[in-house]
Design a protein around this motif. Structure first.
Motif, PDB file in Angstrom:
ATOM      1  N   ILE A  47       6.449  -7.553  -3.094  1.00 33.38           N
ATOM      2  CA  ILE A  47       6.355  -7.283  -1.427  1.00 33.38           C
ATOM      3  C   ILE A  47       7.112  -8.541  -0.678  1.00 33.38           C
ATOM      4  O   ILE A  47       7.634  -8.071   0.297  1.00 33.38           O
ATOM      5  CB  ILE A  47       4.843  -7.471  -0.875  1.00 33.38           C
ATOM      6  N   ALA A  50      10.591  -7.363   0.923  1.00 36.19           N
ATOM      7  CA  ALA A  50      10.716  -6.513   1.963  1.00 36.19           C
ATOM      8  C   ALA A  50      11.521  -7.305   3.116  1.00 36.19           C
ATOM      9  O   ALA A  50      11.067  -8.456   3.647  1.00 36.19           O
ATOM     10  CB  ALA A  50       9.311  -6.062   2.415  1.00 36.19           C
ATOM     11  N   MET A  54       8.579  -4.933  10.181  1.00 38.69           N
ATOM     12  CA  MET A  54       7.473  -4.051  10.559  1.00 38.69           C
ATOM     13  C   MET A  54       7.503  -3.515  11.621  1.00 38.69           C
ATOM     14  O   MET A  54       6.880  -2.354  12.057  1.00 38.69           O
ATOM     15  CB  MET A  54       5.967  -4.597  10.072  1.00 38.69           C
ATOM     16  N   ASP A  81       0.052  -3.935   5.860  1.00 38.27           N
ATOM     17  CA  ASP A  81       1.408  -4.014   5.703  1.00 38.27           C
ATOM     18  C   ASP A  81       1.736  -4.424   4.573  1.00 38.27           C
ATOM     19  O   ASP A  81       2.878  -3.816   3.655  1.00 38.27           O
ATOM     20  CB  ASP A  81       1.770  -5.295   6.647  1.00 38.27           C
ATOM     21  N   ASP A  82       1.092  -5.281   3.601  1.00 39.68           N
ATOM     22  CA  ASP A  82       1.321  -5.582   2.232  1.00 39.68           C
ATOM     23  C   ASP A  82       1.214  -4.326   1.328  1.00 39.68           C
ATOM     24  O   ASP A  82       1.995  -4.035   0.247  1.00 39.68           O
ATOM     25  CB  ASP A  82       0.497  -6.753   1.862  1.00 39.68           C
ATOM     26  N   ASN A  85       4.233  -2.147   1.702  1.00 36.63           N
ATOM     27  CA  ASN A  85       5.235  -2.762   0.950  1.00 36.63           C
ATOM     28  C   ASN A  85       5.043  -2.437  -0.418  1.00 36.63           C
ATOM     29  O   ASN A  85       6.129  -2.567  -1.207  1.00 36.63           O
ATOM     30  CB  ASN A  85       5.506  -4.309   1.400  1.00 36.63           C
ATOM     31  N   ASN A  88       5.990   1.165  -0.891  1.00 37.07           N
ATOM     32  CA  ASN A  88       7.545   1.670  -0.036  1.00 37.07           C
ATOM     33  C   ASN A  88       8.837   1.599  -1.305  1.00 37.07           C
ATOM     34  O   ASN A  88       9.625   0.570  -0.863  1.00 37.07           O
ATOM     35  CB  ASN A  88       7.628   0.924   1.299  1.00 37.07           C
ATOM     36  N   ARG A  96      11.027   5.637   5.182  1.00 34.25           N
ATOM     37  CA  ARG A  96      10.158   4.246   5.432  1.00 34.25           C
ATOM     38  C   ARG A  96       9.255   4.556   6.621  1.00 34.25           C
ATOM     39  O   ARG A  96       8.004   4.269   6.455  1.00 34.25           O
ATOM     40  CB  ARG A  96      11.364   3.163   5.653  1.00 34.25           C
ATOM     41  N   TYR A 100       4.956   4.826   6.489  1.00 32.18           N
ATOM     42  CA  TYR A 100       4.129   4.237   7.323  1.00 32.18           C
ATOM     43  C   TYR A 100       3.238   5.102   7.935  1.00 32.18           C
ATOM     44  O   TYR A 100       1.980   4.872   8.360  1.00 32.18           O
ATOM     45  CB  TYR A 100       4.895   3.267   8.162  1.00 32.18           C
TER      46      TYR A 100
END
Length: 560
Positions: A47, A50, A54, A81-82, A85, A88, A96, A100
């Motif tokens: 992660i 990245a 965001m 968010d982590d 990632n 992703n 991407r 999300y």
């Protein structure tokens, strides 16, 4: 004549050298793309690698303005968010953004989830087709514009009047040039109009020009056409048909806003920067493309979702292959509160290295007690994250998972809001209020609360917590609440199940097994931790004496 020939040969050599350099760069880029696809698929992603913002990734989801989704409090509480990632492994901005959006929008429809799973499994089991698709997506790549998807959500403005103005201004230099043969003074008008157009082009492009965003949309449409031409039956069966959308926007596919091709290896500007500025060519093309996107916004959004969904689901396939084990959830629609269920075997937290797994079966709310650092917060985050993954990407980090469809909320990692001058307690009760407001819907609520009402005094905290949790239990909700207040385990023992995490204390250390146990916690370690950290012995002894005296008498001794 010889000098002219040398000049032509020299220019030819320069052109060939430039073309050769461009070709080498293109081949190198294609080689890198293929290596990147091979090296990253099925691997656990770091992660920390990245490099995107965001705020840019979330813009597509934010612009859609979905009413029922994972709200910002829950998303932030769970460090989603982590989690994003970690999943992703997409090749494009569209992928991407759509990935999300998928994670923010839990589904309550088995048919859509099954279709997603069909495509995920297809890409897992058809390596060459998956690579071919990823190669097309990687050539689309990432937009330089941070908020490309904002272009898809432009509202109607005065673009038509701008286009008319630009068309008129672009003709003035040439009309003036022709009129010079009638009156030489028109030369000054020609020069002045060219200068004005250059100035307009410069200022407009600097302040009101999103060329990267719209250029990317053109490339995205071409990518959608390429993917459709592959005629992959699994994609055709499990994603919506885009033929009509492609037909509606076919005029835009070969357009270029900045005078250059949208192909990945095109770097030449044929007419030259100044000629474009004098004729306002880029601004005129920009307005034409913008008008087309606004007019056909539904078509462009559908195509963006199509391309992004394919990319996102390949990323989920890669994510599945990176896990030690996972399961597909069994999801049911509850007809009443009594039908609500949550069962799992050996569930684990995907962000933790060497995680400890847990199993459980619940159809009512539970209180979690235990010492500091024993694993309460991690456990409820584990359940919450996997509940979201179950209803979004049909993937759970467990060996078995059965659950009702839930609306999912948390109230955990809250902070004082210094911008609105709200204390921690105000922030917390507002957070809990939103759960209470959504706890009696037809779709049951699955909520997670960590250290409820910790922002106030003990007496009022226990009294208020008891009533809030009791209300949640009576509603269409399964609540997981972690607390240090053992009093709540007695006050709510008729409605809440009691579970705890425990530790083994020695003279040198505290060891945790991070396993879920039935019943309320019977051990304490806060004061022991002071000793291990190296606090003065008098502080530790006095703290132990105060605690022991209170447990014996129910009253605090103010002097020792």
């Amino acid at each position: 004549m010889r000098d002219i020939l040398y000049f032509i040969l020299g220019m030819g050599c320069i052109f060939l050298i430039g073309a050769l350099i461009s070709l080498i760069e293109y081949l190198y880029k294609m080689k890198y793309i293929k290596q990147n696809i091979n090296n990253k698929y099925g691997k656990k992603l770091d992660i920390d690698d990245a490099i995107y913002k965001m705020a840019s990734v979330s813009s597509y989801f934010e612009n859609k303005k979905i009413t029922k989704s994972i709200d910002n409090i829950t998303w932030n509480d769970l460090n989603m968010d982590d989690v994003y990632n970690t999943i992703n492994n997409t090749q494009s901005t569209a992928g991407r953004d759509v990935l999300y959006s998928i994670l923010r929008e839990p589904l309550f429809n088995e048919d859509i989830l099954t279709k997603r799973d069909n495509l995920i499994e297809f890409f897992r089991n058809n390596e060459q087709i998956r690579k071919d698709v990823q190669y097309i997506l990687a050539k689309l790549g990432y937009s330089k514009e941070l908020y490309t998807t904002n272009c898809l959500f432009n509202s109607i403005d005065n673009s038509k009047s701008k286009l008319l103005k630009y068309n008129l201004l672009s003709m003035i230099p040439f009309i003036s040039l022709l009129l010079i043969f009638i009156n030489f003074n028109f030369l000054f008008l020609c020069i002045a109009s060219m200068a004005v157009n250059v100035w307009i082009s410069y200022t407009e492009k600097k302040h009101n020009y999103n060329v990267d965003g719209f250029t990317y949309i053109i490339s995205m449409v071409n990518t959608a056409k390429k993917l459709k031409n592959l005629n992959i039956s699994k994609i055709n069966q499990n994603l919506h048909d885009i033929n009509l959308h492609l037909d509606n926007v076919k005029k835009i596919r070969m357009k270029s806003i900045d005078g250059s091709s949208v192909l990945i290896n095109a770097d030449m500007n044929v007419f030259g920067e100044y000629f474009n500025m004098i004729t306002l060519k880029e601004l005129r093309n920009y307005e034409k493309v913008k008008n087309t996107v606004i007019k056909n916004s539904k078509d462009f959004k559908a195509l963006y979702d199509y391309v992004g969904s394919i990319d996102a689901l390949i990323a989920v396939a890669s994510f599945r292959d990176s896990l030690n084990y996972y399961t597909k959830p069994s999801l049911i629609k509850s007809s009443s509160k009594n039908d609500n269920i949550l069962e799992f075997d050996e569930i684990y937290h995907l962000l933790i290295n060497n995680p400890v797994s847990n199993s459980g079966s619940f159809n009512n709310s539970i209180l979690l007690t235990g010492s500091n650092a024993s694993g309460k917060s991690t456990f409820i985050k584990t359940i919450a994250i996997n509940a979201i993954l179950a209803q979004t990407i049909y993937t759970v980090c467990a060996k078995n998972y059965k659950s009702s469809y839930f609306n999912i909320y948390t109230s955990m990692a809250l902070k004082d809001d210094i911008f609105s001058n709200e204390s921690y307690y105000i922030v917390e009760i507002k957070s809990l209020k939103r759960i209470l407001d959504n706890s009696n819907e037809d779709i049951p609520c699955l909520c997670f609360v960590d250290e409820i009402l910790r922002g106030t005094n003990t007496v009022e905290r226990i009294a208020s917590s008891c009533e809030v949790l009791s209300h949640l239990e009576k509603s269409n909700t399964i609540c997981f609440a972690a607390t240090h207040d053992i009093e709540l385990t007695h006050l709510l023992e008729d409605s809440f199940g009691n579970y705890h995490f425990e530790e083994t204390i020695t003279n040198r250390d505290i060891e945790f097994d991070y396993k879920l146990h039935r019943g309320r916690a019977l051990t304490r370690n806060a004061i022991k931790l002071l000793d291990f950290i190296g606090y003065d012995k008098e502080i530790v002894d006095n703290a132990n004496n105060r605690a022991s005296q209170f447990l014996e008498t129910g009253k605090w001794k103010y002097k020792i």
